[in-house]
Design a protein around this motif. Structure first.
Motif, PDB file in Angstrom:
ATOM      1  N   PHE A  90       0.829  -1.207   0.000  1.00 16.66           N
ATOM      2  CA  PHE A  90       0.000   0.000   0.000  1.00 16.66           C
ATOM      3  C   PHE A  90       0.863   1.256   0.000  1.00 16.66           C
ATOM      4  N   LEU A  91       1.986   1.205   0.711  1.00 18.56           N
ATOM      5  CA  LEU A  91       2.850   2.375   0.848  1.00 18.56           C
ATOM      6  C   LEU A  91       3.389   2.849  -0.495  1.00 18.56           C
ATOM      7  N   ILE A  92       3.662   1.924  -1.418  1.00 12.59           N
ATOM      8  CA  ILE A  92       4.306   2.308  -2.681  1.00 12.59           C
ATOM      9  C   ILE A  92       3.301   2.627  -3.795  1.00 12.59           C
ATOM     10  N   LEU A  93       2.010   2.611  -3.496  1.00  8.74           N
ATOM     11  CA  LEU A  93       1.005   2.882  -4.532  1.00  8.74           C
ATOM     12  C   LEU A  93       1.200   4.234  -5.223  1.00  8.74           C
ATOM     13  N   PRO A  94       1.477   5.341  -4.508  1.00  5.11           N
ATOM     14  CA  PRO A  94       1.674   6.618  -5.201  1.00  5.11           C
ATOM     15  C   PRO A  94       2.819   6.594  -6.200  1.00  5.11           C
ATOM     16  N   ALA A  95       3.893   5.871  -5.874  1.00  7.15           N
ATOM     17  CA  ALA A  95       5.030   5.781  -6.797  1.00  7.15           C
ATOM     18  C   ALA A  95       4.618   5.064  -8.078  1.00  7.15           C
ATOM     19  N   LEU A  96       3.811   4.025  -7.948  1.00  5.86           N
ATOM     20  CA  LEU A  96       3.336   3.311  -9.136  1.00  5.86           C
ATOM     21  C   LEU A  96       2.421   4.206  -9.973  1.00  5.86           C
ATOM     22  N   ALA A  97       1.541   4.941  -9.310  1.00  7.45           N
ATOM     23  CA  ALA A  97       0.633   5.843 -10.029  1.00  7.45           C
ATOM     24  C   ALA A  97       1.413   6.918 -10.778  1.00  7.45           C
ATOM     25  N   PHE A  98       2.459   7.471 -10.155  1.00 11.26           N
ATOM     26  CA  PHE A  98       3.252   8.504 -10.816  1.00 11.26           C
ATOM     27  C   PHE A  98       4.021   7.926 -11.998  1.00 11.26           C
ATOM     28  N   ALA A  99       4.504   6.704 -11.866  1.00  8.19           N
ATOM     29  CA  ALA A  99       5.245   6.068 -12.953  1.00  8.19           C
ATOM     30  C   ALA A  99       4.345   5.814 -14.167  1.00  8.19           C
ATOM     31  N   LEU A 100       3.052   5.601 -13.922  1.00  9.04           N
ATOM     32  CA  LEU A 100       2.114   5.289 -15.011  1.00  9.04           C
ATOM     33  C   LEU A 100       1.350   6.518 -15.499  1.00  9.04           C
ATOM     34  N   GLY A 147       2.084   8.874 -17.554  1.00  9.56           N
ATOM     35  CA  GLY A 147       2.187   9.125 -18.991  1.00  9.56           C
ATOM     36  C   GLY A 147       1.120   8.383 -19.769  1.00  9.56           C
ATOM     37  N   HIS A 148       0.908   7.125 -19.439  1.00  7.61           N
ATOM     38  CA  HIS A 148      -0.113   6.322 -20.127  1.00  7.61           C
ATOM     39  C   HIS A 148      -1.511   6.885 -19.858  1.00  7.61           C
ATOM     40  N   ALA A 149      -1.749   7.316 -18.629  1.00  7.77           N
ATOM     41  CA  ALA A 149      -3.063   7.870 -18.285  1.00  7.77           C
ATOM     42  C   ALA A 149      -3.329   9.153 -19.066  1.00  7.77           C
ATOM     43  N   PHE A 150      -2.317  10.020 -19.204  1.00 14.04           N
ATOM     44  CA  PHE A 150      -2.504  11.273 -19.933  1.00 14.04           C
ATOM     45  C   PHE A 150      -2.691  11.032 -21.434  1.00 14.04           C
ATOM     46  N   LYS A 151      -1.981  10.064 -21.994  1.00 19.74           N
ATOM     47  CA  LYS A 151      -2.148   9.742 -23.413  1.00 19.74           C
ATOM     48  C   LYS A 151      -3.569   9.270 -23.696  1.00 19.74           C
ATOM     49  N   LEU A 152      -4.096   8.446 -22.803  1.00 20.64           N
ATOM     50  CA  LEU A 152      -5.471   7.970 -22.971  1.00 20.64           C
ATOM     51  C   LEU A 152      -6.450   9.130 -22.853  1.00 20.64           C
ATOM     52  N   ALA A 153      -6.206  10.037 -21.907  1.00 20.42           N
ATOM     53  CA  ALA A 153      -7.093  11.192 -21.723  1.00 20.42           C
ATOM     54  C   ALA A 153      -7.062  12.106 -22.937  1.00 20.42           C
ATOM     55  N   GLU A 154      -5.887  12.293 -23.550  1.00 19.66           N
ATOM     56  CA  GLU A 154      -5.769  13.150 -24.735  1.00 19.66           C
ATOM     57  C   GLU A 154      -6.580  12.606 -25.909  1.00 19.66           C
ATOM     58  N   LYS A 155      -6.674  11.275 -26.006  1.00 13.84           N
ATOM     59  CA  LYS A 155      -7.450  10.662 -27.083  1.00 13.84           C
ATOM     60  C   LYS A 155      -8.947  10.826 -26.851  1.00 13.84           C
ATOM     61  N   LEU A 156      -9.358  10.800 -25.588  1.00 12.21           N
ATOM     62  CA  LEU A 156     -10.781  10.832 -25.270  1.00 12.21           C
ATOM     63  C   LEU A 156     -11.343  12.241 -25.158  1.00 12.21           C
ATOM     64  N   ILE A 211      -3.399  20.567 -15.601  1.00 11.62           N
ATOM     65  CA  ILE A 211      -3.344  19.499 -14.598  1.00 11.62           C
ATOM     66  C   ILE A 211      -1.952  18.871 -14.568  1.00 11.62           C
ATOM     67  N   LYS A 212      -1.368  18.677 -15.744  1.00  9.00           N
ATOM     68  CA  LYS A 212      -0.003  18.154 -15.808  1.00  9.00           C
ATOM     69  C   LYS A 212       0.957  19.075 -15.071  1.00  9.00           C
ATOM     70  N   ALA A 213       0.747  20.391 -15.244  1.00 12.62           N
ATOM     71  CA  ALA A 213       1.617  21.366 -14.578  1.00 12.62           C
ATOM     72  C   ALA A 213       1.451  21.326 -13.066  1.00 12.62           C
ATOM     73  N   GLY A 214       0.322  20.785 -12.601  1.00 13.66           N
ATOM     74  CA  GLY A 214       0.099  20.671 -11.168  1.00 13.66           C
ATOM     75  C   GLY A 214       0.763  19.472 -10.533  1.00 13.66           C
ATOM     76  N   LEU A 215       1.324  18.591 -11.364  1.00 13.11           N
ATOM     77  CA  LEU A 215       2.041  17.419 -10.850  1.00 13.11           C
ATOM     78  C   LEU A 215       3.492  17.776 -10.563  1.00 13.11           C
TER      79      LEU A 215
END
Length: 324
Positions: free
Chosen positions: A168-178, A180-189, A201-205
């Protein structure tokens, strides 16, 4: 900020209705405490624990506010560089408004203050605040997980509990690593207009993995410290063991981050402490429940006092300009 002509024409009582309502509720809360327990009995718990202990707990809570400010200072290095005192004042005012105003309405002050003081766009500041609040919630639950794991009986059970906690502790690190894929999918939709919002929103990360690690690490240290301090205080004042102490600290803090909470946490914060402590194994019967209630009220008072003292000290560090 100077009052606009429209706001200055409003009756004083309307312009300050929220403040007056909060003060009234706090006054009723003080009267309720006096009626149920008496302030002498409530404060006597600190006398028994030692006022040096109270001072140490207060200093540790104030240190978490400084660390929280550093997290934002590092998050917006170009905008906030060289103005740590001003940012500390902003963070303390934002924190005080969050405590005193109901329904999380104090959150709206952060993007507004960041735009006024540092020129950060509302969308970017709001996105950053959302990310930091997700960090905060994760860290709160991770800190509470320590209390749960410590209550686990048996060697094998403890091993599995620690393994689940680490995952559970490392979940944020996994989310941050992924991300790019989430933003690419959002750009298509998203339609073309939505991509501008997506850029904000990207600038807020966090800017990169190093910035993410610093923000995430600061969040974990901040909340582990605060939960540990509150659990320690509950143990001293209410005679709670480690598990119920952590549960009570978590319950109180979770009650303050939920969408619905009373002004200044009146009633809801001590109730959250009591519910959390009982859920983690505290005795819920008779005199034990009364002692837990007094410890919860004292812990809540400590949190409010730390916020007020922190705000006062931040105003000394960076006084607001005339007319603000």
């Amino acid at each position: 900020m100077k009052n606009s002509p429209v706001s200055s024409r409003r009756p004083w009582i309307i312009r300050h209705a929220m403040t007056l309502g909060t003060v009234a509720i706090v006054a009723l809360y003080a009267a309720f405490i006096h009626y149920v327990w008496g302030w002498g009995r409530v404060v006597s718990l600190w006398s028994a624990a030692g006022w040096g202990t109270a001072a140490l707990a207060l200093v540790l809570l104030l240190a978490t506010y400084v660390l929280r400010t550093w997290r934002i200072y590092d998050y917006f290095p170009h905008e906030t560089g060289g103005r740590f005192g001003t940012l500390l004042r902003l963070v303390q005012v934002h924190n005080l408004l969050n405590i005193m105003l109901p329904f999380r309405s104090g959150e709206a002050s952060f993007p507004l203050l960041m735009r006024r003081e540092f020129g950060v766009s509302l969308t970017r500041a709001t996105a950053a605040l959302l990310v930091m609040r997700l960090f905060d919630l994760h860290a709160l639950l991770a800190a509470a997980g320590v209390g749960l794991v410590l209550q686990t009986g048996g060697t094998m059970g403890a091993i599995w509990a620690w393994a689940l906690w680490a995952a559970f502790l490392i979940l944020p690190a996994l989310a941050f690593a992924l991300r790019g894929h989430a933003f690419k999918l959002a750009e298509k939709l998203l339609p073309a207009k939505g991509k501008t919002l997506l850029d904000e929103i990207k600038a807020g990360l966090p800017l990169d993995a190093n910035a993410f690690a610093r923000a995430w690490g600061a969040t974990l240290v901040n909340w582990f410290t605060k939960i540990a301090v509150l659990a320690w205080v509950l143990g001293l004042l209410g005679g709670l063991s480690v598990g119920p102490g952590f549960g009570g600290a978590l319950g109180g803090e979770l009650s303050s981050v939920l969408p619905v909470h009373a002004p200044a946490g009146v009633g809801t914060y001590p109730a959250g402490i009591t519910a959390g402590a009982i859920a983690f194994g505290a005795d819920a019967g008779g005199m034990a429940l009364e002692e837990l209630g007094k410890a919860a009220v004292n812990t809540h008072i400590l949190v409010i006092v730390s916020s007020l003292v922190g705000t006062a000290l931040s105003l000394l560090a960076a006084r607001p300009k005339r007319g603000d």
